[in-house]
Design an enzyme around this catalytic site. Structure first.
Site, PDB file in Angstrom:
ATOM      1  N   THR A 170      -1.421  -3.635   9.925  1.00 29.86           N
ATOM      2  CA  THR A 170      -1.890  -2.255   9.745  1.00 29.86           C
ATOM      3  C   THR A 170      -1.912  -1.411  11.023  1.00 29.86           C
ATOM      4  O   THR A 170      -2.184  -1.932  12.102  1.00 29.86           O
ATOM      5  CB  THR A 170      -3.345  -2.352   9.220  1.00 29.86           C
ATOM      6  OG1 THR A 170      -3.306  -2.973   7.957  1.00 29.86           O
ATOM      7  CG2 THR A 170      -4.013  -1.012   9.105  1.00 29.86           C
ATOM      8  N   ARG A 198      -3.372  -4.756  -5.773  1.00 28.29           N
ATOM      9  CA  ARG A 198      -4.434  -4.946  -4.769  1.00 28.29           C
ATOM     10  C   ARG A 198      -4.543  -3.677  -3.923  1.00 28.29           C
ATOM     11  O   ARG A 198      -3.547  -3.131  -3.478  1.00 28.29           O
ATOM     12  CB  ARG A 198      -4.130  -6.114  -3.844  1.00 28.29           C
ATOM     13  CG  ARG A 198      -5.125  -6.199  -2.664  1.00 28.29           C
ATOM     14  CD  ARG A 198      -4.614  -7.065  -1.530  1.00 28.29           C
ATOM     15  NE  ARG A 198      -5.591  -7.192  -0.456  1.00 28.29           N
ATOM     16  CZ  ARG A 198      -5.428  -6.670   0.770  1.00 28.29           C
ATOM     17  NH1 ARG A 198      -4.351  -5.976   1.080  1.00 28.29           N
ATOM     18  NH2 ARG A 198      -6.360  -6.832   1.694  1.00 28.29           N
ATOM     19  N   VAL A 199      -5.769  -3.225  -3.704  1.00 30.81           N
ATOM     20  CA  VAL A 199      -5.992  -2.066  -2.835  1.00 30.81           C
ATOM     21  C   VAL A 199      -6.463  -2.577  -1.477  1.00 30.81           C
ATOM     22  O   VAL A 199      -7.377  -3.397  -1.392  1.00 30.81           O
ATOM     23  CB  VAL A 199      -7.037  -1.105  -3.451  1.00 30.81           C
ATOM     24  CG1 VAL A 199      -7.384   0.012  -2.475  1.00 30.81           C
ATOM     25  CG2 VAL A 199      -6.501  -0.524  -4.759  1.00 30.81           C
ATOM     26  N   ASP A 201      -8.152  -2.382   2.341  1.00 30.68           N
ATOM     27  CA  ASP A 201      -9.279  -1.705   3.011  1.00 30.68           C
ATOM     28  C   ASP A 201      -8.818  -0.439   3.716  1.00 30.68           C
ATOM     29  O   ASP A 201      -9.599   0.489   3.934  1.00 30.68           O
ATOM     30  CB  ASP A 201      -9.908  -2.644   4.051  1.00 30.68           C
ATOM     31  CG  ASP A 201      -8.901  -3.025   5.123  1.00 30.68           C
ATOM     32  OD1 ASP A 201      -7.983  -3.802   4.822  1.00 30.68           O
ATOM     33  OD2 ASP A 201      -9.015  -2.520   6.247  1.00 30.68           O
ATOM     34  N   GLY A 222      -7.119  -6.249  10.068  1.00 35.81           N
ATOM     35  CA  GLY A 222      -7.532  -7.632   9.869  1.00 35.81           C
ATOM     36  C   GLY A 222      -7.562  -7.946   8.391  1.00 35.81           C
ATOM     37  O   GLY A 222      -6.977  -7.221   7.575  1.00 35.81           O
ATOM     38  N   HIS A 223      -8.254  -8.997   8.029  1.00 36.85           N
ATOM     39  CA  HIS A 223      -8.291  -9.414   6.633  1.00 36.85           C
ATOM     40  C   HIS A 223      -9.114  -8.409   5.815  1.00 36.85           C
ATOM     41  O   HIS A 223     -10.338  -8.339   5.936  1.00 36.85           O
ATOM     42  CB  HIS A 223      -8.871 -10.826   6.535  1.00 36.85           C
ATOM     43  CG  HIS A 223      -8.873 -11.344   5.136  1.00 36.85           C
ATOM     44  ND1 HIS A 223      -9.747 -12.302   4.695  1.00 36.85           N
ATOM     45  CD2 HIS A 223      -8.107 -11.015   4.072  1.00 36.85           C
ATOM     46  CE1 HIS A 223      -9.517 -12.549   3.418  1.00 36.85           C
ATOM     47  NE2 HIS A 223      -8.524 -11.772   3.017  1.00 36.85           N
ATOM     48  N   GLY A 224      -8.414  -7.629   4.989  1.00 37.67           N
ATOM     49  CA  GLY A 224      -9.036  -6.514   4.285  1.00 37.67           C
ATOM     50  C   GLY A 224     -10.229  -6.886   3.436  1.00 37.67           C
ATOM     51  O   GLY A 224     -11.208  -6.125   3.362  1.00 37.67           O
TER      52      GLY A 224
HETATM   53  N1  ASP Z   1      -6.357  -4.797   6.623  1.00 32.45           N
HETATM   54  C1  ASP Z   1      -5.059  -4.866   6.010  1.00 32.45           C
HETATM   55  C2  ASP Z   1      -5.203  -5.341   4.591  1.00 32.45           C
HETATM   56  O1  ASP Z   1      -5.956  -6.238   4.330  1.00 32.45           O
HETATM   57  C3  ASP Z   1      -4.079  -5.721   6.732  1.00 32.45           C
HETATM   58  C4  ASP Z   1      -4.215  -5.786   8.222  1.00 32.45           C
HETATM   59  O2  ASP Z   1      -4.885  -4.998   8.865  1.00 32.45           O
HETATM   60  O3  ASP Z   1      -3.633  -6.695   8.802  1.00 32.45           O
HETATM   61  O4  ASP Z   1      -4.526  -4.813   3.746  1.00 32.45           O
END
Ligand code: ASP
Length: 319
Positions: A170, A198-199, A201, A222-224
């Site tokens: 992202t 999937r939406v 974050d 990061g992990h949404g």
């Molecule tokens: N946050 C993003 C998502 O989960 C992916 C990312 O930032 O790496 O869609």
């Protein structure tokens, strides 16, 4: 005009592979420069963040716009959010396809609709009405995204692989303009092999992005799913509102996220005094800042934890 404008951009928090480090940092610097030019000529922070994120979306190195990752069906679905700190106005799109620059569609949702978030074809319809350029699927799908899809064909494997081993993600930008206003913008293709529908974050206010002149402008990566559960960017902004500097608020919120829900990621933040911060719990995060002094980085050892605009050189910490 009030003070020195500042822009901070990022190109994702993860373990960016060595061969992409240079391109990634250059891309972030270029985007920051594009946004800064807007600020320098007296333009608004919202124009600046949209310009910077459009540049990151056009760059196939990043997982946003061109370069977006593939979902479980091998398709592109993009997500974006813009927020202005003067009015707390929000515009977002989720699961949008074909629009070359999802962030520009999010901006239209902000300016032209009574809603905060439009899903899929509703966003595309809005984009068409306002002549946002469209592209065919081939434009968005890069060799890198296809390779990622082959390596991480399952979502859980992708989450573990991307944030704990390699890949990059992202994008986002935060800016403070000469009029003293803050804004943020985010954009992403999401996570490889995510479910259709999937939406991310990155489209959700307070999760991937947040901006309020009374606290801070913040963007996360990061992990949404972890970011959503703790409202990461709103949490960081609230810490700033409660008295922490952005450089202190980010690690505190990332630590809380990790201890509460176990995710890793990174964030950039900026307040109306020009104090800023960048920090991450992943191995790398690409970022660049212009305004006061120009700095950028990818690795932990080069992270500047942020500083006060009034005393930039003295307060910057190089590890
Ligand atoms: N946050 C993003 C998502 O989960 C992916 C990312 O930032 O790496 O869609």
């Amino acid at each position: 005009m009030n003070g020195v404008p500042v822009i901070v951009v990022h190109g994702g928090a993860s373990k960016i592979p060595d061969h992409l480090v240079y391109e990634s940092e250059q891309g972030a610097k270029l985007a920051a420069l594009e946004g800064y030019k807007v600020l320098k000529s007296g333009g608004s922070c919202i124009d600046a963040v949209v310009k910077a994120v459009s540049s990151l979306e056009d760059n196939p190195v990043f997982d946003a716009g061109r370069g977006s990752v593939l979902n479980e069906a091998g398709e592109i679905a993009m997500h974006s959010l813009v927020m202005r700190g003067d009015t707390c106005g929000v515009g977002g799109v989720a699961c949008i396809q074909h629009a070359r620059n999802p962030v520009q569609v999010a901006r239209i949702v902000l300016d032209e609709s009574p809603h905060c978030l439009l899903l899929g074809d509703a966003g595309l319809k809005m984009a068409r009405k306002h002549n946002i350029p469209e592209e065919s699927v081939d434009y968005f799908v890069t060799e890198h995204a296809t390779e990622r899809f082959k390596n991480f064909g399952e979502y859980v494997k992708a989450v573990n692989g991307i944030y704990n081993t390699k890949e990059h993600d992202t994008v986002g930008a935060v800016a403070l303009d000469c009029h003293g206003n803050l804004a943020c913008a985010t954009s992403t293709g999401g996570i490889t092999a995510q479910k259709v529908g999937r939406v991310s974050d990155a489209a959700l206010v307070g999760c991937g992005g947040y901006a309020d002149n009374e606290s801070a402008a913040v963007c996360a990566s990061g992990h949404g799913e972890a970011i959503m559960k703790v409202n990461l960017t709103k949490t960081i902004a609230s810490y700033v509102e409660a008295g922490l500097a952005p450089k202190e608020a980010i690690p505190k919120a990332l630590k809380k996220m990790n201890s509460r829900v176990g995710g890793s990621g990174g964030a950039i933040a900026l307040d109306t005094r020009g104090r800023w911060g960048v920090n991450f719990t992943t191995e790398r995060m690409t970022w660049a800042r212009i305004g006061g002094s120009d700095v950028s980085g990818v690795d932990k050892k080069f992270v500047e934890f942020g500083c006060d605009a009034v005393n930039i050189k003295k307060e910057c910490v190089r590890l």
